[in-house]
Scaffold this motif. Sequence first.
Motif, PDB file in Angstrom:
ATOM      1  N   UNK A  57      -8.094 -38.382 -10.288  1.00  0.00           N
ATOM      2  CA  UNK A  57      -7.109 -40.111 -10.270  1.00  0.00           C
ATOM      3  C   UNK A  57      -5.656 -39.238  -9.508  1.00  0.00           C
ATOM      4  N   UNK A  58      -5.310 -38.455 -10.550  1.00  0.00           N
ATOM      5  CA  UNK A  58      -3.327 -37.438 -10.513  1.00  0.00           C
ATOM      6  C   UNK A  58      -3.119 -37.212  -9.641  1.00  0.00           C
ATOM      7  N   UNK A  59      -4.500 -36.242  -8.838  1.00  0.00           N
ATOM      8  CA  UNK A  59      -4.098 -35.905  -7.350  1.00  0.00           C
ATOM      9  C   UNK A  59      -4.110 -36.004  -6.255  1.00  0.00           C
ATOM     10  N   UNK A  60      -5.120 -37.937  -6.542  1.00  0.00           N
ATOM     11  CA  UNK A  60      -4.941 -38.294  -5.450  1.00  0.00           C
ATOM     12  C   UNK A  60      -3.693 -38.974  -5.380  1.00  0.00           C
ATOM     13  N   UNK A  61      -3.191 -39.697  -6.464  1.00  0.00           N
ATOM     14  CA  UNK A  61      -2.383 -40.544  -6.596  1.00  0.00           C
ATOM     15  C   UNK A  61      -0.239 -39.187  -6.067  1.00  0.00           C
ATOM     16  N   UNK A  62      -1.172 -38.128  -6.586  1.00  0.00           N
ATOM     17  CA  UNK A  62       0.380 -37.647  -5.978  1.00  0.00           C
ATOM     18  C   UNK A  62       0.365 -37.340  -4.367  1.00  0.00           C
ATOM     19  N   UNK A  63      -0.700 -36.798  -4.211  1.00  0.00           N
ATOM     20  CA  UNK A  63      -2.046 -36.664  -2.108  1.00  0.00           C
ATOM     21  C   UNK A  63      -0.685 -37.369  -1.530  1.00  0.00           C
ATOM     22  N   UNK A  64      -1.762 -39.373  -1.706  1.00  0.00           N
ATOM     23  CA  UNK A  64      -1.650 -40.268  -1.103  1.00  0.00           C
ATOM     24  C   UNK A  64      -0.269 -41.268  -1.523  1.00  0.00           C
ATOM     25  N   UNK A 100       5.388 -39.841  -1.986  1.00  0.00           N
ATOM     26  CA  UNK A 100       4.404 -38.632  -1.932  1.00  0.00           C
ATOM     27  C   UNK A 100       4.888 -37.010  -2.736  1.00  0.00           C
ATOM     28  N   UNK A 101       3.940 -36.468  -3.693  1.00  0.00           N
ATOM     29  CA  UNK A 101       4.420 -34.904  -4.074  1.00  0.00           C
ATOM     30  C   UNK A 101       3.240 -34.167  -4.051  1.00  0.00           C
ATOM     31  N   UNK A 102       2.536 -34.103  -2.419  1.00  0.00           N
ATOM     32  CA  UNK A 102       1.485 -32.240  -2.371  1.00  0.00           C
ATOM     33  C   UNK A 102       1.560 -31.521  -3.030  1.00  0.00           C
ATOM     34  N   UNK A 119      -1.213 -29.503  -5.737  1.00  0.00           N
ATOM     35  CA  UNK A 119      -1.376 -28.550  -6.013  1.00  0.00           C
ATOM     36  C   UNK A 119      -2.102 -27.794  -7.120  1.00  0.00           C
ATOM     37  N   UNK A 120      -0.824 -28.357  -7.203  1.00  0.00           N
ATOM     38  CA  UNK A 120      -0.578 -28.287  -9.172  1.00  0.00           C
ATOM     39  C   UNK A 120      -2.043 -28.531 -10.014  1.00  0.00           C
ATOM     40  N   UNK A 121      -2.208 -29.257  -9.369  1.00  0.00           N
ATOM     41  CA  UNK A 121      -3.579 -29.912  -9.963  1.00  0.00           C
ATOM     42  C   UNK A 121      -4.646 -29.115  -9.425  1.00  0.00           C
ATOM     43  N   UNK A 122      -5.213 -28.969  -8.470  1.00  0.00           N
ATOM     44  CA  UNK A 122      -5.952 -28.030  -8.166  1.00  0.00           C
ATOM     45  C   UNK A 122      -6.227 -27.065  -8.861  1.00  0.00           C
ATOM     46  N   UNK A 123      -5.194 -26.368  -9.248  1.00  0.00           N
ATOM     47  CA  UNK A 123      -5.224 -24.902  -9.729  1.00  0.00           C
ATOM     48  C   UNK A 123      -5.216 -25.059 -11.429  1.00  0.00           C
ATOM     49  N   UNK A 124      -5.192 -26.525 -11.654  1.00  0.00           N
ATOM     50  CA  UNK A 124      -5.170 -26.601 -13.370  1.00  0.00           C
ATOM     51  C   UNK A 124      -6.700 -26.705 -13.594  1.00  0.00           C
ATOM     52  N   UNK A 125      -7.228 -27.457 -12.297  1.00  0.00           N
ATOM     53  CA  UNK A 125      -8.687 -27.541 -12.749  1.00  0.00           C
ATOM     54  C   UNK A 125      -9.771 -26.455 -12.381  1.00  0.00           C
ATOM     55  N   UNK A 126      -9.257 -25.191 -11.194  1.00  0.00           N
ATOM     56  CA  UNK A 126      -9.791 -24.010 -11.147  1.00  0.00           C
ATOM     57  C   UNK A 126      -9.916 -23.455 -12.748  1.00  0.00           C
ATOM     58  N   UNK A 127      -8.509 -23.255 -13.079  1.00  0.00           N
ATOM     59  CA  UNK A 127      -8.307 -22.093 -14.099  1.00  0.00           C
ATOM     60  C   UNK A 127      -9.117 -22.663 -15.172  1.00  0.00           C
ATOM     61  N   UNK A 128      -9.362 -21.168 -15.668  1.00  0.00           N
ATOM     62  CA  UNK A 128     -10.399 -21.016 -16.590  1.00  0.00           C
ATOM     63  C   UNK A 128      -9.655 -20.507 -18.021  1.00  0.00           C
ATOM     64  N   UNK A 129      -8.585 -20.815 -18.161  1.00  0.00           N
ATOM     65  CA  UNK A 129      -7.625 -20.062 -19.168  1.00  0.00           C
ATOM     66  C   UNK A 129      -6.497 -20.675 -18.826  1.00  0.00           C
ATOM     67  N   UNK A 130      -5.138 -20.344 -19.786  1.00  0.00           N
ATOM     68  CA  UNK A 130      -3.666 -21.116 -19.943  1.00  0.00           C
ATOM     69  C   UNK A 130      -3.755 -19.740 -18.892  1.00  0.00           C
ATOM     70  N   UNK A 131      -3.961 -18.762 -19.177  1.00  0.00           N
ATOM     71  CA  UNK A 131      -3.298 -17.405 -18.808  1.00  0.00           C
ATOM     72  C   UNK A 131      -3.292 -17.255 -16.948  1.00  0.00           C
TER      73      UNK A 131
END
Length: 513
Positions: A118-125, A164-166, A170-182
């Motif tokens: 939901x947040x990614x869609x909100x930022x993109x749209x 809009x804040x694309x 993009x940060x949300x996509x990276x957060x979703x794909x990152x296995x760890x904080x590092x």
Amino acid sequence: MSGEAPLHVHSSMGFGIATPVASATAAANAMRQQGGSVFDMYLAALACAWVADPANCSPFGRMQGVFSVAGKAGCLNAPTAVRRVPESDVPVPGNIAAWFFIKRSGRLRLPVRALLAPAAALAQQGFAPTMGLTVALESEAPALSEPLRAIYLEETGAPRAHVRNPELADLFRILAESESEDDFWRILRARDPGPWSPEETLDNSVRQAAPLTLDLDPDPDGRPQRLLTTGAIETWGTWTLLGAAVTVELRRRRALVDFSRAIEAYVLSTILLLDRIPFSVGTLEPKVGRPSVDLDISSEASAIVERVIRLLDAPVEVLWKELKSTYFPGPASWTDDANTNHFAFASGDDFLSFTTSIGPWFGSKLCWWGAALGYSYAMKSNSLFQGQTHDVTEMSPLIVEVAGAPTLAIGSAGSERILGSLTYLLFLRFGLGFCDDMANLMAKPRVFPKDGKLRMHPDFWPDARAHLEARGFEIAPTGYEPYTHVGMVNAVERLDSRRYKSGVDPSSTGSAL
């Protein structure tokens, strides 16, 4: 996004949600409908607030929270860490560490990608700014860095009608794909180093501890009641408990029988409470070399109550002679109006109350990955107390238990008005004995001592206002709007086994469900 006005009070069966913006409330409810836990609901709502409430929260900010899940209460402290960087006021974030801590905790039921969708869609749209965001933009526009201005302001300097804040998407996509904080930090810094030096780590461990608790007087049915909050040097939870303890003691000593004198007692106790805190109001600079939240609340409450009762009976000139020795009167007491935000959730027997912040509006006013970087009072003031490693914050989220079961999640935004708004509502319920549910109490007029005056809603009780004026207090009329509010409270309350009632502050653009 729709421009419809958000609901300020809502009744539901089996759950309750109260957040700073309508998109966050909708995201939390979507997670609930998918079988998510209160932690799933919170993270989805938080991410939407990072998009739609960017003046008050950010991935690069801090959070504090208290929860009661599966019959067990706990708290989480994720303050921003102080850096030893000359001429910088940007601290190490706490929110990202907390995000991965919650992810590792086993408390989530849904994939992170679903929480962030939901947040990614909100930022993109894009979305239409709320009145609260517009107020912050109008106030802070000249101080914002160019990247933030480009996101939120037209070339004329006026707030955009559609944001809009694309880059944040993009940060949300990276957060979703990152296995760890590092992994997350490594990817972000590889693409944009930000304000961090190459040798600097962004490690900032989350702290977990048992909540601080205060036993309250039994409810009208004789059931025991208890107040829970976060407890650490970085949070003001201790002082909110102390304010509640003062209220309970004032009632026990029958100092609240006359309504107008009772309101004066609240005002005086709030001034003395804020004066007792070992940090300067508004700046959070330490007043002593070794600040501590390890105190005997009972004896501290008794000491404040003794002073309050003495001042209630004192002539006006004696009252003000003593008040002039506190932080309250004079231009030196001025504090800013910057906010934080609060999230309250309940689902079945599980309750969660979390508050987040980046410091003042838009934090440091600097931008990274489409989000404002947090602000450090300690780094800016260069007035660290001995051994300080993390920033101090006024955040004080609360949970109330009745007969051992959570019944209320509540918190507030608004700098030191967080403490004021929460202690005031506790005063109405546990001091004056108002039997209204909390959503209705939130709609009653408030008073708060700020900047040498009493901020007061225009519909405040006339006799009490006249009494305070006769006692020498100057009134600063305060409307129900984001410009000069008296704290922005969010709350979810369980009324019985099935019914829940949620409320957001009449002064806010938050949304209840």
